[in-house]
Structures are given as structure tokens and as C-alpha cells.
Write an enzyme that holds these catalytic residues in place. Sequence first.
Site, PDB file in Angstrom:
ATOM      1  N   GLU A  60      21.810 -52.788   2.163  1.00 47.31           N
ATOM      2  CA  GLU A  60      22.546 -51.529   1.906  1.00 47.31           C
ATOM      3  C   GLU A  60      22.166 -50.830   0.600  1.00 47.31           C
ATOM      4  OE1 GLU A  60      26.793 -51.218   3.309  1.00 47.31           O
ATOM      5  OE2 GLU A  60      26.464 -53.347   3.656  1.00 47.31           O
ATOM      6  N   ASP A 230       9.271 -51.466   5.598  1.00 46.78           N
ATOM      7  CA  ASP A 230      10.712 -51.594   5.384  1.00 46.78           C
ATOM      8  C   ASP A 230      11.127 -52.961   5.925  1.00 46.78           C
ATOM      9  OD1 ASP A 230      13.404 -51.102   4.926  1.00 46.78           O
ATOM     10  OD2 ASP A 230      13.687 -50.002   6.804  1.00 46.78           O
TER      11      ASP A 230
HETATM   12  N1  LIG Z   1      26.057 -41.712  -0.330  1.00 45.80           N
HETATM   13  C1  LIG Z   1      24.881 -42.327  -0.215  1.00 45.80           C
HETATM   14  N2  LIG Z   1      24.679 -43.136   0.838  1.00 45.80           N
HETATM   15  C2  LIG Z   1      23.479 -43.734   0.931  1.00 45.80           C
HETATM   16  C3  LIG Z   1      22.433 -43.563  -0.018  1.00 45.80           C
HETATM   17  N3  LIG Z   1      21.373 -44.311   0.362  1.00 45.80           N
HETATM   18  C4  LIG Z   1      21.735 -44.909   1.510  1.00 45.80           C
HETATM   19  N4  LIG Z   1      23.000 -44.578   1.868  1.00 45.80           N
HETATM   20  C5  LIG Z   1      23.770 -45.037   3.012  1.00 45.80           C
HETATM   21  O1  LIG Z   1      24.007 -46.425   2.832  1.00 45.80           O
HETATM   22  C6  LIG Z   1      23.934 -47.108   4.063  1.00 45.80           C
HETATM   23  C7  LIG Z   1      22.908 -48.229   3.940  1.00 45.80           C
HETATM   24  O2  LIG Z   1      21.630 -47.675   3.726  1.00 45.80           O
HETATM   25  P1  LIG Z   1      20.319 -48.322   4.332  1.00 45.80           P
HETATM   26  O3  LIG Z   1      19.208 -47.372   4.046  1.00 45.80           O
HETATM   27  O4  LIG Z   1      20.531 -48.748   5.734  1.00 45.80           O
HETATM   28  O5  LIG Z   1      20.191 -49.624   3.389  1.00 45.80           O
HETATM   29  P2  LIG Z   1      19.167 -50.847   3.524  1.00 45.80           P
HETATM   30  O6  LIG Z   1      19.990 -52.007   3.990  1.00 45.80           O
HETATM   31  O7  LIG Z   1      18.677 -51.087   2.126  1.00 45.80           O
HETATM   32  O8  LIG Z   1      18.080 -50.469   4.462  1.00 45.80           O
HETATM   33  C8  LIG Z   1      23.556 -46.066   5.124  1.00 45.80           C
HETATM   34  O9  LIG Z   1      24.726 -45.700   5.810  1.00 45.80           O
HETATM   35  C9  LIG Z   1      23.008 -44.902   4.319  1.00 45.80           C
HETATM   36  O10 LIG Z   1      23.272 -43.661   4.930  1.00 45.80           O
HETATM   37  C10 LIG Z   1      22.690 -42.697  -1.137  1.00 45.80           C
HETATM   38  O11 LIG Z   1      21.858 -42.501  -2.032  1.00 45.80           O
HETATM   39  N5  LIG Z   1      23.931 -42.111  -1.172  1.00 45.80           N
HETATM   40 MG   LIG Z   2      17.449 -51.454   6.195  1.00 47.96          MG
END
Ligand SMILES: Nc1nc2c(ncn2[C@@H]2O[C@H](COP(=O)(O)OP(=O)(O)O)[C@@H](O)[C@H]2O)c(=O)[nH]1
Ligand SMILES: [Mg+2]
Length: 395
Positions: A60, A230
Site C-alpha cells: 500500500e 511492479d
Molecule cells: N490519497 C492517495 N492514495 C494513494 C496514493 N498512492 C496510492 N494510493 C492509494 O493507495 C492504495 C494502495 O496503492 P497501491 O498502488 O495499490 O499500493 P502498492 O501495494 O504499493 O502497490 C490504492 O487504493 C491507491 O489508490 C497517494 O499518493 N495518495
Molecule cells: Mg501493488
Amino acid sequence: MISMLYFVVESMGSFCSRQQPLNEVDSDENKQAAKIDSRIAEETKAEQHIHKLLLLGAGESGKSTIFKQIRLLFQTGFDEAELRSYTSVIHANVYQTIKILYDGAKELAENEPNSLKYVVRADNKEIGEKLSEIGSRMDSPCLTKEIAKEIVTLWNDTAIQETYSHGNILQVPDCAQYFMENLERFSEVNYIPTKEDVLHARVRTTGVVEIQFSPVGESRKSGEVYRLYDVGGQRNERRKWIHLFEGVTSVIFCAAISEYDQMLFEDDTKNRMMETKELFEWVLKQSCFEKSSFMLFLNKFDIFEKKVHRVPLNVCEWFKDYQPMGSGKQEVEHAYEFVKKKFEELYFQNSKPDCVDRAFKIYRTTALDQKLVKKTFKLVDETLRRRNLIEAGLL
Ligand SMILES: Nc1nc2c(ncn2[C@@H]2O[C@H](COP(=O)(O)OP(=O)(O)O)[C@@H](O)[C@H]2O)c(=O)[nH]1
Ligand SMILES: [Mg+2]
């Protein structure tokens, strides 16, 4: 690769079917071998031009959102079929969110002092129980207008709002508000998710996905080609990372700086920022990355800038020496600079002296903000191209 294999199989077929004198077969074989060698050499040369970028970070932190943005910015984006494929993800996200809130309210009503404020109105309890059951299913139903209305009713219950304000201890997704504000649209019969909806959608990544791209615009001429990977961020996914560590041009490490008061999804006794700190240290120490550049994305700045006014940074053990200063924007800047400095110190403490000259840059990001991601990637691209020239002895 596939074409090469086809070439080998095809040539094997031709050896079997024709009756040729031995010396002719030999010379044919040599020609084929030479062709294969030159094809391998060509492909290896082409591969050398491809810069390998790895998105790393805890669960996340925003890795997949950055990955989606890069697809939107430098590839063809999402076609209608792909957008549609997100409908069920978004509906499931909605159900999961309302379930976390309703179950959370029940728990707080039982265990917290001043617990009455978490008690859901009597006539909303039935709706809550139903939605909570749906939210626990593997296969949740399509979101209809009727269910969307019920979700809105429950969301507006003061007990649910009270619970939402304790989102940090309950694993409430960051996009909860967005999901709830758009229920009407999500439940339309012909709903097609927008680009914005897809960026907000949350799918836990498992395994590894990759894309290859060349940034458009000025740098296209330079012929830089990037391959971006990713990966899943949760603890059980990290053992897969190691297979990708060879030959990495740059690690893009995502750290969600808004998560300093939140606990891990996979271990709710562990603070997310502390986990990120340890993970960053571990990544920095990997010998495969001695020559790789590090691009640190301090992500979720949009949430961070609101949160610092509500939740002092020093609730996190790593930031316990933080002294608040100023108010409004000034306070946000002060807090951000403090966090940035902590990461900087961590970088230098964990980089061996012979690694110190690898490129290290820190960017303030909000992965949902396309313009900002574009600008950030332009800077990353420039840094990496510069590095290239330095390594080639041209700068
Ligand atoms: N408000 C906000 N939400 C974000 C941001 N970056 C990611 N998210 C949200 O956080 C959640 C997790 O992001 P994700 O890209 O799936 O994280 P990962 O697990 O690192 O791949 C998703 O619902 C995204 O829309 C950000 O900079 N701001
Ligand atoms: Mg992810």
C-alpha cells in the site's frame, strides 16, 4: 526469444526431411548456428539498452499506482475492456470498506471507553450485518442502486463517521472517502470505470508484472528504454523480489509518509513507518544494488499534509524527536523536511563508502496526481540519463 525458438525448431525440421550429403549438412548447420549466434548477439545488445527499474516498498505504499500512471503516461493506457475489468474490483473495494467500518464500529462499541458514540442506529444494524456478510464473501455481487443507497445510509450514520476518524487502527483503505462519494456512479447499470476510478482501485499485487516503455517527448530522441517491474509489497511477497535484483539500473522505493500512525495489514502490532524504515535499510544493503541508483518516492503527500495537523508526527517511534513548529503550510513543510531528513540519514548510514556515489534522489509524490508523476518521472529520466553519460565517460 519466441521467434528464435521458432527458428530453431523450423531448422530442425528441415534437417530431418531432406536427404543431403554430409558436408553440405555441416555447412548448413554452421550457417544456422551463425545466424542464431548473431540473433542472440543482436538481442543481447538490444537488452543492454534497456534500463531495468524496480518498484519496491511495503504494501500500500503506492507502487502499483505509479505503475498504472506510467502505463497511462507512456503507453496506450487502458482500453475499454480493461476499464470494465475494474468494475468488480471497485465494487469489491466498496464492500470491503463498508465492512471494515461496520465491524470496526462494533468492536469499538465493545472495547472503547465512551463507547456509545460507536453504536450504530438501531434501524441501520440490519443493513450493517447484511453488508458485513457481503464484504466477507470472496465473490461479492454487483453493486446495485438499492445496495448503494443502503451503503450511503450506513456511511452517514454518526457511529460510522466516528469510526472512520479512527481509520488508522482499523485498516480502512485510504480511498474510502472516494469510494463512498462515488457510489451513485459506481452503481449505474452501464458503469464503466474512469481512469481516476482505476487509479483509486486497490488490488493487492501478487507476483511480478512488468512493462517496457520509452518516455514520450523530448527524451524520445535519446532512445532510452525502460523496463519497469511492479511487485507485491506484503511480507510474504518479498521473497520473490530477490530474483529481480540482478542488473538493476534504478530502484524506485515508495514510502507512504502518511502512514506514520498506521499498523501493518499483515501484522497489526507493527507500525507501518517502522516497517518501511527496516525495509528501506534492507534494500539499501543488498550487494546487487551497489551500483544502482535510488529514487525515493515519499508518497501519499496529499494525505500527509492533512494528517500532520491532526496527528503529531512523534506518535511514530522513529519520529519521536520531532518538535512541531509553525502552523498551516509552514507546519506541513517543517514536518515533511523532518521526514525527508530521516530518510536521508538512513540512506547514508546504510550505504557502504564505495556506494556513496550512486545516485540518490528524493521526490515528494502523490501517486494519484498524474501531472506530478509525469514531472517526477521526467526528473528521474534526466538523472538516469546523466548517470549513463557519466558511466560512459562522456560527462
Ligand atoms: N490519497 C492517495 N492514495 C494513494 C496514493 N498512492 C496510492 N494510493 C492509494 O493507495 C492504495 C494502495 O496503492 P497501491 O498502488 O495499490 O499500493 P502498492 O501495494 O504499493 O502497490 C490504492 O487504493 C491507491 O489508490 C497517494 O499518493 N495518495
Ligand atoms: Mg501493488
